[in-house]
Write a protein that holds these residues in place. Structure first.
Motif, PDB file in Angstrom:
ATOM      1  N   PHE A   1      -0.597  -0.017  15.414  1.00  0.00           N
ATOM      2  CA  PHE A   1      -1.603   0.709  14.643  1.00  0.00           C
ATOM      3  C   PHE A   1      -2.084  -0.151  13.478  1.00  0.00           C
ATOM      4  N   GLU A   2      -3.382  -0.368  13.419  1.00  0.00           N
ATOM      5  CA  GLU A   2      -3.986  -1.188  12.372  1.00  0.00           C
ATOM      6  C   GLU A   2      -4.952  -0.384  11.506  1.00  0.00           C
ATOM      7  N   GLY A   3      -4.973   0.924  11.696  1.00  0.00           N
ATOM      8  CA  GLY A   3      -5.838   1.781  10.901  1.00  0.00           C
ATOM      9  C   GLY A   3      -5.201   2.146   9.575  1.00  0.00           C
ATOM     10  N   ILE A   4      -5.677   3.248   9.007  1.00  0.00           N
ATOM     11  CA  ILE A   4      -5.286   3.648   7.658  1.00  0.00           C
ATOM     12  C   ILE A   4      -4.355   4.848   7.700  1.00  0.00           C
ATOM     13  N   MET A   5      -3.365   4.837   6.792  1.00  0.00           N
ATOM     14  CA  MET A   5      -2.464   5.968   6.576  1.00  0.00           C
ATOM     15  C   MET A   5      -2.799   6.559   5.207  1.00  0.00           C
ATOM     16  N   GLY A   6      -3.551   7.644   5.203  1.00  0.00           N
ATOM     17  CA  GLY A   6      -3.962   8.260   3.949  1.00  0.00           C
ATOM     18  C   GLY A   6      -2.814   8.988   3.267  1.00  0.00           C
ATOM     19  N   MET A   7      -2.646   8.729   1.992  1.00  0.00           N
ATOM     20  CA  MET A   7      -1.577   9.351   1.195  1.00  0.00           C
ATOM     21  C   MET A   7      -2.097  10.668   0.622  1.00  0.00           C
ATOM     22  N   GLU A   8      -2.323  11.637   1.496  1.00  0.00           N
ATOM     23  CA  GLU A   8      -2.934  12.893   1.053  1.00  0.00           C
ATOM     24  C   GLU A   8      -1.847  13.889   0.638  1.00  0.00           C
ATOM     25  N   HIS A   9      -1.293  13.629  -0.526  1.00  0.00           N
ATOM     26  CA  HIS A   9      -0.229  14.485  -1.056  1.00  0.00           C
ATOM     27  C   HIS A   9      -0.197  14.348  -2.570  1.00  0.00           C
ATOM     28  N   GLY A  10       0.590  15.175  -3.186  1.00  0.00           N
ATOM     29  CA  GLY A  10       0.762  15.102  -4.627  1.00  0.00           C
ATOM     30  C   GLY A  10       1.962  14.257  -5.013  1.00  0.00           C
ATOM     31  N   ASN A  11       2.182  14.151  -6.326  1.00  0.00           N
ATOM     32  CA  ASN A  11       3.341  13.459  -6.867  1.00  0.00           C
ATOM     33  C   ASN A  11       4.428  14.484  -7.157  1.00  0.00           C
ATOM     34  N   SER A  12       5.656  14.185  -6.772  1.00  0.00           N
ATOM     35  CA  SER A  12       6.753  15.141  -6.953  1.00  0.00           C
ATOM     36  C   SER A  12       7.213  15.237  -8.399  1.00  0.00           C
ATOM     37  N   ARG A  13       6.917  14.215  -9.186  1.00  0.00           N
ATOM     38  CA  ARG A  13       7.340  14.181 -10.590  1.00  0.00           C
ATOM     39  C   ARG A  13       6.129  13.946 -11.488  1.00  0.00           C
ATOM     40  N   LYS A  14       6.209  14.422 -12.709  1.00  0.00           N
ATOM     41  CA  LYS A  14       5.110  14.299 -13.650  1.00  0.00           C
ATOM     42  C   LYS A  14       5.172  12.960 -14.376  1.00  0.00           C
ATOM     43  N   GLY A  15       4.046  12.619 -14.989  1.00  0.00           N
ATOM     44  CA  GLY A  15       3.994  11.481 -15.873  1.00  0.00           C
ATOM     45  C   GLY A  15       4.043  10.141 -15.174  1.00  0.00           C
ATOM     46  N   PRO A  16       4.150   9.064 -15.974  1.00  0.00           N
ATOM     47  CA  PRO A  16       4.180   7.713 -15.401  1.00  0.00           C
ATOM     48  C   PRO A  16       5.339   7.508 -14.429  1.00  0.00           C
TER      49      PRO A  16
END
Length: 319
Positions: A288-303
């Protein structure tokens, strides 16, 4: 030449990086200082990570580390080693902003992934046969073609709307196929691809028409166009069907794009039940040479949360 890096970033490393100034949104330097007395020369930086797949973050995912400016977020992602990007809302951005972002992605070597061309979760837009709904969908495709050309995109997301409660399912499928064929008539001359995204009923989108991978496979085969393929969102399909790798294999010929997010919670890999390292390894082994979209949120806040997302992909990509 790129070096492939197999780092498992420890919390101590992340803390040190944070203390070193990323908290203020400072970007990794993209300049190399020449010898004393000579001007500064622009040079490409060595990315921190050499990922095996094209993982695509989205705007806002790294804003605590990179800052609020969208181009700064692209630069930060490139410095980390991400080579793709997606933006569901790209089509709604002003033309001038689209052009600014497209230039930045080109300069950084970042490939544009999907944006949303047409998605209605409450009305039976593609399945009803209603002339007005069909006209609106085709108009959306026209606008999406203009956007795709402007931002150098190949793929666009289409969600065929809700199912119609008073119509037999097979009639709805036929209506959907007919309209998708008309969309393809517009897309094919430009080499563009709409990717149909099945969405889960149980956690996010009850009542949408398209919700299973075999269903999307049937529709794409019926449409019979290189401009109509599947967006396989692993998060949605873990909820709807599970059996991820066998379904990926069976639908492979019609899948053009992937997205991910762990379940439950729809956060970064490693926060839920999906063995993403194994899934990513399988996709890589299939070429697979296509794209894996990171369509999710962050589990932790801040930096620290931004850094946790990066660490999660380093870990899941370590196969």
């Amino acid at each position: 030449m790129k070096r492939r890096t197999f780092l498992s970033m420890s919390s101590g490393w992340g803390a040190g990086l944070w203390a070193g100034g990323l908290a203020a949104g400072a970007l990794v330097s993209r300049r190399v200082q020449a010898q004393e007395g000579q001007p500064t020369v622009a040079a490409p930086a060595q990315p921190k990570h050499d990922f095996k797949l094209k993982y695509a973050p989205h705007f806002g995912m790294f804003r605590r580390l990179a800052g609020q400016d969208l181009v700064d977020q692209l630069k930060f992602a490139a410095d980390q080693g991400f080579t793709a990007w997606e933006d569901n809302g790209m089509m709604r951005r002003p033309v001038q902003e689209q052009e600014r972002l497209a230039k930045a992605m080109t300069d950084l070597g970042i490939e544009m992934g999907v944006f949303v061309a047409e998605a209605n979760f409450n009305k039976p837009t593609f399945v009803s046969g209603d002339k007005q709904a069909r006209g609106q969908a085709l108009k959306a495709i026209d606008l999406a073609i203009e956007t795709a050309k402007r931002v150098n995109a190949k793929w666009m997301t289409v969600v065929p709307g809700a199912y119609e409660k008073n119509t037999e399912w097979d009639y709805q499928t036929a209506n959907c196929v007919d309209l998708l064929k008309r969309c393809c008539d517009k897309l094919e001359p430009h080499g563009l691809v709409m990717v149909l995204e099945p969405l889960n009923w149980w956690a996010n989108h009850p009542g949408v028409f398209l919700h299973k991978i075999p269903q999307a496979y049937l529709i794409c085969r019926a449409v019979g166009s290189p401009s109509c393929k599947i967006l396989f969102d692993i998060y949605h399909q873990q909820i709807t069907e599970g059996n991820l790798i066998p379904n990926i294999n069976k639908a492979w010929s019609e899948v053009a794009y992937f997205q991910c997010g762990d379940n439950p919670g729809r956060k970064e890999p490693g926060t839920g039940e999906v063995n993403y390292r194994r899934v990513f390894q399988h996709l890589h082994s299939k070429g697979f040479e296509g794209i894996m979209g990171m369509e999710h949120g962050n589990s932790r806040k801040g930096p620290e949360g931004d850094q946790a997302v990066i660490d999660a992909y380093v870990a899941a990509d370590n196969f």
